[in-house]
Design a protein around this motif. Structure first.
Motif, PDB file in Angstrom:
ATOM      1  N   GLU A  71       0.818  -1.213   0.000  1.00  0.00           N
ATOM      2  CA  GLU A  71       0.000   0.000   0.000  1.00  0.00           C
ATOM      3  C   GLU A  71       0.849   1.260   0.000  1.00  0.00           C
ATOM      4  O   GLU A  71       0.298   2.365  -0.013  1.00  0.00           O
ATOM      5  CB  GLU A  71      -0.900  -0.029   1.250  1.00  0.00           C
ATOM      6  N   ASP A  72       2.160   1.106  -0.015  1.00  0.00           N
ATOM      7  CA  ASP A  72       3.044   2.256   0.179  1.00  0.00           C
ATOM      8  C   ASP A  72       3.816   2.667  -1.075  1.00  0.00           C
ATOM      9  O   ASP A  72       4.773   3.423  -0.992  1.00  0.00           O
ATOM     10  CB  ASP A  72       4.029   1.976   1.310  1.00  0.00           C
ATOM     11  N   GLY A  73       3.414   2.166  -2.228  1.00  0.00           N
ATOM     12  CA  GLY A  73       4.067   2.543  -3.479  1.00  0.00           C
ATOM     13  C   GLY A  73       5.035   1.515  -4.017  1.00  0.00           C
ATOM     14  O   GLY A  73       5.439   1.601  -5.177  1.00  0.00           O
ATOM     15  N   LEU A  79       4.617  -2.675 -10.694  1.00  0.00           N
ATOM     16  CA  LEU A  79       3.582  -2.825 -11.716  1.00  0.00           C
ATOM     17  C   LEU A  79       3.694  -1.741 -12.785  1.00  0.00           C
ATOM     18  O   LEU A  79       3.436  -1.991 -13.971  1.00  0.00           O
ATOM     19  CB  LEU A  79       2.196  -2.804 -11.057  1.00  0.00           C
ATOM     20  N   ASP A  80       4.093  -0.545 -12.378  1.00  0.00           N
ATOM     21  CA  ASP A  80       4.338   0.514 -13.362  1.00  0.00           C
ATOM     22  C   ASP A  80       5.468   0.107 -14.310  1.00  0.00           C
ATOM     23  O   ASP A  80       5.371   0.288 -15.526  1.00  0.00           O
ATOM     24  CB  ASP A  80       4.697   1.823 -12.656  1.00  0.00           C
ATOM     25  N   LEU A  81       6.542  -0.434 -13.760  1.00  0.00           N
ATOM     26  CA  LEU A  81       7.672  -0.853 -14.592  1.00  0.00           C
ATOM     27  C   LEU A  81       7.264  -1.933 -15.586  1.00  0.00           C
ATOM     28  O   LEU A  81       7.726  -1.947 -16.731  1.00  0.00           O
ATOM     29  CB  LEU A  81       8.809  -1.372 -13.706  1.00  0.00           C
ATOM     30  N   MET A  82       6.383  -2.830 -15.148  1.00  0.00           N
ATOM     31  CA  MET A  82       5.971  -3.929 -16.006  1.00  0.00           C
ATOM     32  C   MET A  82       4.786  -3.571 -16.900  1.00  0.00           C
ATOM     33  O   MET A  82       4.348  -4.385 -17.698  1.00  0.00           O
ATOM     34  CB  MET A  82       5.645  -5.162 -15.150  1.00  0.00           C
ATOM     35  N   HIS A  88      -6.696   0.744  -7.540  1.00  0.00           N
ATOM     36  CA  HIS A  88      -6.353   1.708  -6.496  1.00  0.00           C
ATOM     37  C   HIS A  88      -5.324   2.736  -6.973  1.00  0.00           C
ATOM     38  O   HIS A  88      -5.087   2.861  -8.171  1.00  0.00           O
ATOM     39  CB  HIS A  88      -5.880   0.996  -5.228  1.00  0.00           C
ATOM     40  N   SER A  89      -4.736   3.446  -6.029  1.00  0.00           N
ATOM     41  CA  SER A  89      -3.886   4.592  -6.346  1.00  0.00           C
ATOM     42  C   SER A  89      -2.523   4.180  -6.894  1.00  0.00           C
ATOM     43  O   SER A  89      -2.060   3.047  -6.681  1.00  0.00           O
ATOM     44  CB  SER A  89      -3.693   5.456  -5.100  1.00  0.00           C
ATOM     45  N   GLY A  90      -1.890   5.129  -7.577  1.00  0.00           N
ATOM     46  CA  GLY A  90      -0.560   4.923  -8.123  1.00  0.00           C
ATOM     47  C   GLY A  90       0.512   5.030  -7.054  1.00  0.00           C
ATOM     48  O   GLY A  90       0.238   5.244  -5.876  1.00  0.00           O
ATOM     49  N   SER A  94       0.125   6.546  -3.229  1.00  0.00           N
ATOM     50  CA  SER A  94       0.219   5.473  -2.228  1.00  0.00           C
ATOM     51  C   SER A  94       1.318   5.774  -1.216  1.00  0.00           C
ATOM     52  O   SER A  94       1.115   5.628  -0.005  1.00  0.00           O
ATOM     53  CB  SER A  94       0.498   4.136  -2.924  1.00  0.00           C
ATOM     54  N   ALA A  95       2.484   6.177  -1.705  1.00  0.00           N
ATOM     55  CA  ALA A  95       3.593   6.481  -0.803  1.00  0.00           C
ATOM     56  C   ALA A  95       3.269   7.675   0.092  1.00  0.00           C
ATOM     57  O   ALA A  95       3.559   7.664   1.298  1.00  0.00           O
ATOM     58  CB  ALA A  95       4.859   6.744  -1.617  1.00  0.00           C
TER      59      ALA A  95
END
Length: 308
Positions: A71-73, A79-82, A88-90, A94-95
Motif C-alpha cells: 500500500e506504500d508505493g 507494476l508501473d515498470l511492467m 487503487h492509487s498509483g 500510495s507512498a
C-alpha cells in the motif's frame, strides 16, 4: 462486459496480513461471480516469485494488499515498470498517504485541517510527555490503527517501552482531538456517505475495526446536513490533493464543542488508499447503502485500473 484474466494480490508481509487475506478472498469471489478468470497470489515478500507470477501478463492486477510493501508505493512501482494496470492509487499517492507526516503536509497545503503535532525520535517520546496530555502516538507508516496509543491524564505508563515498539525510530505525536469518529468513502470524484463509528469499548483501534460486534456503524452519520456535506467535500478534496485513484477512505474526528458557523469542528486524521474489503469494511457498506452491490463495486475498481 468482457471477461478478463485478473491476478488478485493479497496477504503480504505486513502486520495487516490477516485483513488482506480476507479482503482478497472476498474480491476474488466477487470477480469470479462476474465471469472473470481470477488467480489469487499470496505475496509473502518474495519479489522474485511475484515477478514470475506477473510474467504471465494478467490483464489487470487487483491489489488487495494492505500496509507496507502493498500500500506504500512499492508494489505500484513494480507494476508501473511492467506496464500492468492495477487497481487503487498509483505509486506517488500510495507512498504519500502511507507516510502520515508527508500526507499531513500535502493536505494542510490544500487547506484541510489536520491535528497538529510532529515526528519525534522514539527516545524523546520515552524521555517523558512530548505534548500536554491527552495526546496520541502512532507509527509514521502503518495503517489500520496499528501501534496507535492514546495517552490520557492519569495514565501511569509511557505509551511504549524500549522493547515493544516494532515500528522504527520515528514516532508521530499529535494532540488528542476529542469528539466523534466519522469516515467517508470516495469513488474517484464523489463521496459515498458519512458513517459514524462508535466503538463499544476503548477507541477505534485494530481490534475494534476487524472484530464483529466491537464497533457500531451508524450510517448515515447522525450529524447536521452542514457537517455531513463538509465531511464529504473534504474527503473528495483530500483524495484529489494526494492524487488518489479509484477508491479511498478519509477518517475524521468531529469535535461538536468546536462546531460553529466559523469552525465546523472537523479534523482530517488520514486517508486510506486501499481500504479494507472485508465483510466488516466501510467502503462496501457505504456502497451498499447507496444501492451498489459488492460485486459491482469491485468491477468498477477493475475498470478504473491503470498504471503510471
Amino acid at each position: 462486459m468482457t471477461p478478463l484474466r485478473i491476478l488478485v494480490l493479497y496477504g503480504g508481509p505486513s502486520v495487516e496480513r490477516e485483513v488482506s487475506l480476507v479482503s482478497g478472498e472476498a474480491c476474488a469471489e466477487a470477480l469470479r461471480s462476474l465471469g472473470h478468470e481470477v488467480e489469487l497470489f499470496d505475496f509473502t515478500g518474495d519479489a522474485v516469485a511475484l515477478v514470475e507470477a506477473l510474467e504471465t501478463r494478467p490483464a489487470v492486477v487487483f491489489n488487495a494488499l494492505h500496509g507496507r510493501y502493498g500500500e506504500d508505493g512499492c508494489i505500484q512501482g513494480l507494476l508501473d515498470l511492467m506496464r500492468i494496470p492495477y487497481s487503487h492509487s498509483g505509486r506517488l499517492a500510495s507512498a504519500l498517504a502511507m507516510d502520515k507526516a508527508a500526507a499531513k503536509q500535502v493536505l494542510e497545503a490544500a487547506g484541510l485541517r489536520c491535528p497538529g503535532g510532529a515526528v519525534m525520535a522514539r527516545e524523546n517520546v520515552l524521555g517523558g510527555d512530548p505534548l500536554p496530555r491527552p495526546y496520541v502516538v502512532k507509527p509514521v507508516c502503518e495503517g489500520s490503527s496499528m501501534g496507535v496509543v492514546i495517552v490520557r491524564h492519569g495514565d501511569n505508563d509511557l505509551p511504549f517501552t524500549h522493547d515493544d515498539w516494532p515500528f522504527g525510530e520515528a514516532v508521530l505525536v499529535e494532540p488528542y482531538i476529542q469528539g466523534r469518529e466519522l469516515t467517508v468513502s470516495v469513488m474517484e470524484d464523489h463521496a459515498l456517505a458519512v458513517t459514524e463509528l462508535r466503538p463499544r469499548q476503548g477507541f477505534y483501534d485494530y481490534t475494534a475495526k476487524y472484530t464483529e460486534g466491537k464497533t457500531d456503524h451508524i450510517l448515515p452519520a447522525p450529524v447536521s446536513s452542514r457537517i455531513y456535506e463538509a465531511a464529504m467535500a473534504q474527503a473528495v478534496a483530500a483524495h484529489k490533493a494526494l492524487g488518489c485513484r479509484g477508491v479511498s477512505r478519509a477518517d475524521f474526528r468531529y469535535d461538536e464543542e468546536q462546531d460553529s458557523e466559523e469552525d465546523n469542528g472537523l479534523y482530517l486524521l488520514e486517508v486510506n488508499t486501499q481500504p479494507g474489503m472485508t465483510p466488516l469494511s466501510l467502503v462496501p457498506e457505504q456502497a451498499a447503502h447507496l444501492g451498489l452491490p459488492f460485486a459491482e463495486l469491485v468491477q468498477w475498481m477493475v475498470e478504473q485500473a491503470s498504471c503510471d
